[in-house]
Design a protein around this motif. Structure first.
Motif, PDB file in Angstrom:
ATOM      1  N   ALA A 111     -17.871 -56.504  90.646  1.00 37.72           N
ATOM      2  CA  ALA A 111     -17.928 -57.341  89.440  1.00 37.72           C
ATOM      3  C   ALA A 111     -16.571 -57.574  88.792  1.00 37.72           C
ATOM      4  CB  ALA A 111     -18.907 -56.783  88.407  1.00 37.72           C
ATOM      5  N   ARG A 112     -15.790 -56.519  88.576  1.00 32.80           N
ATOM      6  CA  ARG A 112     -14.510 -56.650  87.892  1.00 32.80           C
ATOM      7  C   ARG A 112     -13.382 -56.084  88.746  1.00 32.80           C
ATOM      8  NH1 ARG A 112     -16.222 -54.135  81.990  1.00 32.80           N
ATOM      9  NH2 ARG A 112     -18.053 -55.464  81.606  1.00 32.80           N
ATOM     10  N   GLU A 113     -12.265 -56.766  88.692  1.00 37.13           N
ATOM     11  CA  GLU A 113     -11.120 -56.336  89.487  1.00 37.13           C
ATOM     12  C   GLU A 113     -10.149 -55.499  88.657  1.00 37.13           C
ATOM     13  OE1 GLU A 113      -8.418 -60.352  88.866  1.00 37.13           O
ATOM     14  OE2 GLU A 113      -9.956 -60.313  90.431  1.00 37.13           O
ATOM     15  N   LEU A 114      -9.279 -54.808  89.364  1.00 33.96           N
ATOM     16  CA  LEU A 114      -8.164 -54.089  88.742  1.00 33.96           C
ATOM     17  C   LEU A 114      -6.900 -54.579  89.428  1.00 33.96           C
ATOM     18  CD1 LEU A 114      -9.558 -50.449  88.390  1.00 33.96           C
ATOM     19  CD2 LEU A 114      -9.104 -52.069  86.545  1.00 33.96           C
ATOM     20  N   PRO A 115      -6.208 -55.571  88.852  1.00 33.92           N
ATOM     21  CA  PRO A 115      -5.030 -56.157  89.496  1.00 33.92           C
ATOM     22  C   PRO A 115      -4.007 -55.092  89.885  1.00 33.92           C
ATOM     23  CG  PRO A 115      -5.680 -57.462  87.591  1.00 33.92           C
ATOM     24  CD  PRO A 115      -6.520 -56.216  87.565  1.00 33.92           C
ATOM     25  N   GLY A 116      -3.525 -55.200  91.119  1.00 37.15           N
ATOM     26  CA  GLY A 116      -2.525 -54.261  91.598  1.00 37.15           C
ATOM     27  C   GLY A 116      -3.085 -52.975  92.154  1.00 37.15           C
ATOM     28  N   THR A 161      -6.252 -47.522  80.592  1.00 40.99           N
ATOM     29  CA  THR A 161      -5.901 -46.573  81.648  1.00 40.99           C
ATOM     30  C   THR A 161      -6.732 -46.875  82.895  1.00 40.99           C
ATOM     31  OG1 THR A 161      -7.565 -44.994  80.842  1.00 40.99           O
ATOM     32  CG2 THR A 161      -5.311 -44.756  80.006  1.00 40.99           C
ATOM     33  N   ASN A 162      -6.351 -46.263  84.001  1.00 39.27           N
ATOM     34  CA  ASN A 162      -7.060 -46.469  85.262  1.00 39.27           C
ATOM     35  C   ASN A 162      -7.498 -45.122  85.837  1.00 39.27           C
ATOM     36  OD1 ASN A 162      -8.078 -47.242  87.710  1.00 39.27           O
ATOM     37  ND2 ASN A 162      -6.105 -47.755  88.623  1.00 39.27           N
ATOM     38  N   ILE A 177     -18.020 -43.703  95.949  1.00 35.84           N
ATOM     39  CA  ILE A 177     -18.344 -44.238  94.628  1.00 35.84           C
ATOM     40  C   ILE A 177     -18.310 -45.760  94.653  1.00 35.84           C
ATOM     41  CG2 ILE A 177     -17.622 -44.406  92.198  1.00 35.84           C
ATOM     42  CD1 ILE A 177     -16.419 -41.624  92.436  1.00 35.84           C
ATOM     43  N   ILE A 178     -19.314 -46.379  94.026  1.00 38.72           N
ATOM     44  CA  ILE A 178     -19.308 -47.805  93.713  1.00 38.72           C
ATOM     45  C   ILE A 178     -19.172 -47.904  92.200  1.00 38.72           C
ATOM     46  CG2 ILE A 178     -20.651 -49.943  93.680  1.00 38.72           C
ATOM     47  CD1 ILE A 178     -22.002 -49.006  96.258  1.00 38.72           C
ATOM     48  N   GLY A 179     -18.189 -48.660  91.723  1.00 38.34           N
ATOM     49  CA  GLY A 179     -17.936 -48.660  90.287  1.00 38.34           C
ATOM     50  C   GLY A 179     -17.630 -50.023  89.709  1.00 38.34           C
ATOM     51  N   VAL A 180     -18.012 -50.189  88.453  1.00 37.01           N
ATOM     52  CA  VAL A 180     -17.632 -51.355  87.656  1.00 37.01           C
ATOM     53  C   VAL A 180     -16.623 -50.862  86.624  1.00 37.01           C
ATOM     54  CG1 VAL A 180     -18.398 -53.178  86.102  1.00 37.01           C
ATOM     55  CG2 VAL A 180     -19.899 -52.395  87.941  1.00 37.01           C
ATOM     56  N   PRO A 181     -15.363 -51.251  86.719  1.00 33.64           N
ATOM     57  CA  PRO A 181     -14.353 -50.720  85.797  1.00 33.64           C
ATOM     58  C   PRO A 181     -14.456 -51.305  84.397  1.00 33.64           C
ATOM     59  CG  PRO A 181     -13.360 -52.303  87.296  1.00 33.64           C
ATOM     60  CD  PRO A 181     -14.773 -52.111  87.756  1.00 33.64           C
ATOM     61  N   VAL A 182     -14.156 -50.489  83.400  1.00 27.58           N
ATOM     62  CA  VAL A 182     -14.098 -50.948  82.015  1.00 27.58           C
ATOM     63  C   VAL A 182     -12.917 -51.893  81.814  1.00 27.58           C
ATOM     64  CG1 VAL A 182     -13.690 -50.166  79.639  1.00 27.58           C
ATOM     65  CG2 VAL A 182     -15.289 -48.925  81.103  1.00 27.58           C
ATOM     66  N   GLN A 183     -11.870 -51.703  82.600  1.00 30.37           N
ATOM     67  CA  GLN A 183     -10.619 -52.455  82.447  1.00 30.37           C
ATOM     68  C   GLN A 183      -9.971 -52.157  81.097  1.00 30.37           C
ATOM     69  OE1 GLN A 183     -11.986 -56.535  83.354  1.00 30.37           O
ATOM     70  NE2 GLN A 183     -10.972 -56.347  85.332  1.00 30.37           N
ATOM     71  N   GLY A 184      -9.943 -50.870  80.768  1.00 26.09           N
ATOM     72  CA  GLY A 184      -9.313 -50.436  79.536  1.00 26.09           C
ATOM     73  C   GLY A 184      -7.825 -50.193  79.741  1.00 26.09           C
ATOM     74  N   GLU A 233     -12.857 -43.717  77.540  1.00 27.37           N
ATOM     75  CA  GLU A 233     -12.961 -42.261  77.624  1.00 27.37           C
ATOM     76  C   GLU A 233     -14.223 -41.838  78.365  1.00 27.37           C
ATOM     77  OE1 GLU A 233     -10.781 -39.885  77.001  1.00 27.37           O
ATOM     78  OE2 GLU A 233      -9.441 -41.587  76.692  1.00 27.37           O
ATOM     79  N   ARG A 234     -15.330 -42.537  78.112  1.00 25.66           N
ATOM     80  CA  ARG A 234     -16.557 -42.237  78.839  1.00 25.66           C
ATOM     81  C   ARG A 234     -16.413 -42.604  80.307  1.00 25.66           C
ATOM     82  NH1 ARG A 234     -22.255 -43.382  76.055  1.00 25.66           N
ATOM     83  NH2 ARG A 234     -22.774 -42.492  78.094  1.00 25.66           N
ATOM     84  N   GLU A 235     -15.626 -43.628  80.584  1.00 23.61           N
ATOM     85  CA  GLU A 235     -15.367 -43.998  81.968  1.00 23.61           C
ATOM     86  C   GLU A 235     -14.637 -42.863  82.679  1.00 23.61           C
ATOM     87  OE1 GLU A 235     -13.545 -47.865  84.204  1.00 23.61           O
ATOM     88  OE2 GLU A 235     -12.287 -46.983  82.646  1.00 23.61           O
ATOM     89  N   ARG A 236     -13.610 -42.325  82.040  1.00 22.15           N
ATOM     90  CA  ARG A 236     -12.869 -41.224  82.649  1.00 22.15           C
ATOM     91  C   ARG A 236     -13.781 -40.018  82.880  1.00 22.15           C
ATOM     92  NH1 ARG A 236      -7.746 -39.792  83.378  1.00 22.15           N
ATOM     93  NH2 ARG A 236      -6.980 -41.645  82.285  1.00 22.15           N
ATOM     94  N   THR A 237     -14.637 -39.738  81.910  1.00 19.02           N
ATOM     95  CA  THR A 237     -15.583 -38.625  82.057  1.00 19.02           C
ATOM     96  C   THR A 237     -16.530 -38.876  83.223  1.00 19.02           C
ATOM     97  OG1 THR A 237     -15.491 -38.094  79.697  1.00 19.02           O
ATOM     98  CG2 THR A 237     -17.419 -37.328  80.916  1.00 19.02           C
ATOM     99  N   ALA A 238     -17.014 -40.107  83.346  1.00 19.16           N
ATOM    100  CA  ALA A 238     -17.931 -40.447  84.433  1.00 19.16           C
ATOM    101  C   ALA A 238     -17.265 -40.271  85.791  1.00 19.16           C
ATOM    102  CB  ALA A 238     -18.430 -41.880  84.262  1.00 19.16           C
ATOM    103  N   VAL A 239     -16.022 -40.721  85.906  1.00 20.14           N
ATOM    104  CA  VAL A 239     -15.292 -40.569  87.167  1.00 20.14           C
ATOM    105  C   VAL A 239     -15.122 -39.086  87.499  1.00 20.14           C
ATOM    106  CG1 VAL A 239     -13.043 -40.869  88.275  1.00 20.14           C
ATOM    107  CG2 VAL A 239     -14.100 -42.784  87.067  1.00 20.14           C
ATOM    108  N   ASN A 240     -14.720 -38.298  86.524  1.00 25.70           N
ATOM    109  CA  ASN A 240     -14.521 -36.864  86.755  1.00 25.70           C
ATOM    110  C   ASN A 240     -15.837 -36.167  87.106  1.00 25.70           C
ATOM    111  OD1 ASN A 240     -11.784 -37.047  86.256  1.00 25.70           O
ATOM    112  ND2 ASN A 240     -11.963 -36.507  84.094  1.00 25.70           N
ATOM    113  N   THR A 241     -16.928 -36.596  86.470  1.00 24.62           N
ATOM    114  CA  THR A 241     -18.235 -36.018  86.770  1.00 24.62           C
ATOM    115  C   THR A 241     -18.636 -36.305  88.208  1.00 24.62           C
ATOM    116  OG1 THR A 241     -18.968 -36.223  84.471  1.00 24.62           O
ATOM    117  CG2 THR A 241     -20.683 -36.018  86.143  1.00 24.62           C
ATOM    118  N   ALA A 242     -18.427 -37.538  88.639  1.00 21.80           N
ATOM    119  CA  ALA A 242     -18.757 -37.899  90.021  1.00 21.80           C
ATOM    120  C   ALA A 242     -17.928 -37.097  91.018  1.00 21.80           C
ATOM    121  CB  ALA A 242     -18.543 -39.399  90.232  1.00 21.80           C
ATOM    122  N   LEU A 243     -16.634 -36.942  90.736  1.00 17.91           N
ATOM    123  CA  LEU A 243     -15.772 -36.168  91.628  1.00 17.91           C
ATOM    124  C   LEU A 243     -16.192 -34.706  91.666  1.00 17.91           C
ATOM    125  CD1 LEU A 243     -12.245 -37.648  90.780  1.00 17.91           C
ATOM    126  CD2 LEU A 243     -13.637 -38.082  92.817  1.00 17.91           C
TER     127      LEU A 243
END
Length: 352
Positions: free
Chosen positions: A155-160, A138-139, A129-136, A112-122
């Protein structure tokens, strides 16, 4: 007509959303700003359509006031990890040299904080944006792509998910550490990793298993001991040596003394050292130990810790260079995916 940003990419406007839902700009604005006069059903429809087409508010005027023009957003899971400290420091060096400033946001390993961070940046109108995904579950990063904002993951991938990625080669790194203790004669090897469902941990376990099996040994699940994830606590606090200490202590109390331990990070090695000392098990005479990360304290341990040095600075340089090229339109169209080689630092914890 769609407006274009500084780099020529299309930006969706309130009119874009209004046209998509067949309502007035005023109604769309009220809905997106959660003001009265719009039914909940209509509000949900408008917000869903805005997200689908990649609409973000036009905040250029506010960005100028805040000094956020020519800004790169950096979204990390936490700053407790020394790798991320080095990463963001070098990103900032590269960004400043190119005339950009950073907007740093943290997700704390929380979706949830990840989603907030993405929305804040937008909403802040960042150029990329350079990001390290939580891999939770949702995307939220798809919102960045839908908004036509350049994005590079590290650092971390998001397959697909087809975006640029720069990461440590965790498979090769863990294979390297495993082969080191195998060459020293170790047969019973225990890997201590964080119980975190992320690609980096999965890749390190994969590298460990492949090295063991390549030696003609059988891989057993009990060769991997998992430290409780930081996500079980409130916030992503610093890795704690006592977590690995308890895992190692419990294992040693069964009467088993492995030939070697591979720690998922150097903080885990701290706890492991303590558990071994309590039982008067000597490093490296009785057991070999290799860490991961080459943190500043690692060479000062007794004995100094053999560990893996990660390519944080080079990762940052490549990711930032790629993002800047995406922003100014000079980047190649093909998605870039690079896994950078780590370096094994030999010290006394693996020397007989």
């Amino acid at each position: 007509m769609e407006q274009a940003g500084d780099s020529g990419r299309p930006r969706r406007t309130l009119q874009s959303v209004a046209d998509a839902v067949g309502l007035s700009v005023n109604t769309v604005s009220r809905a997106l700003n959660d003001k009265s006069g719009v039914s909940e059903k209509t509000r949900r429809l408008i917000k869903a359509e805005a997200e689908r087409i990649g609409y973000v508010p036009n905040v250029h005027a506010r960005s100028l006031v805040l000094g956020l023009r020519k800004t790169i957003g950096v979204i990390l899971t936490d700053l407790a990890n020394p790798f991320f400290n080095d990463l963001v420091s070098e990103i900032e060096n590269q960004a400043i040299a190119a005339g950009y400033t950073l907007l740093l946001l943290l997700s704390d390993e929380d979706p949830e904080r990840e989603r907030t961070a993405v929305n804040t940046a937008l909403s802040a109108g960042v150029d990329g944006i350079i990001g390290v995904p939580v891999q939770g579950p949702t995307n939220p990063w798809s919102a960045v792509v839908n908004a036509h904002i350049p994005l590079v993951l590290v650092a971390r991938e998001l397959p697909g998910f087809q975006v640029d990625l720069y990461s440590t080669d965790n498979v090769a790194g863990r294979r390297m550490t495993t082969e080191t203790v195998l060459r020293s004669g170790a047969k019973d090897i225990v890997l201590i990793e964080e119980d975190l469902k992320i690609s980096t941990v999965a890749h390190r376990i994969e590298g460990f298993r492949s090295a063991v099996e390549a030696e003609g040994l059988r891989f057993h699940p009990d060769q991997v001991s998992m430290v409780p994830s930081r996500r079980t606590r409130r916030g992503a606090s610093l890795w704690r040596g006592e977590d690995a200490y308890r895992v190692a202590r419990d294992l040693l109390e069964t009467g088993r003394t492995p030939d070697a331990f591979l720690a998922g990070n150097d903080y885990f090695a701290l706890g492991l050292y303590a558990a071994l000392r309590e039982r008067r098990i000597r490093v490296p005479e009785d057991v070999l130990v290799i860490g991961w990360g080459d943190y500043p304290f690692s060479r000062f341990l007794d004995p100094p810790l053999t560990t893996l040095r990660l390519p944080a600075v080079e990762t940052a340089r490549r990711a930032t260079s790629r993002l800047l090229a995406l922003i100014d339109g000079s980047a190649t169209a093909e998605v870039v995916e690079q896994y950078l080689a780590p370096e094994l630092v030999h010290r006394a914890s693996t020397n007989h």
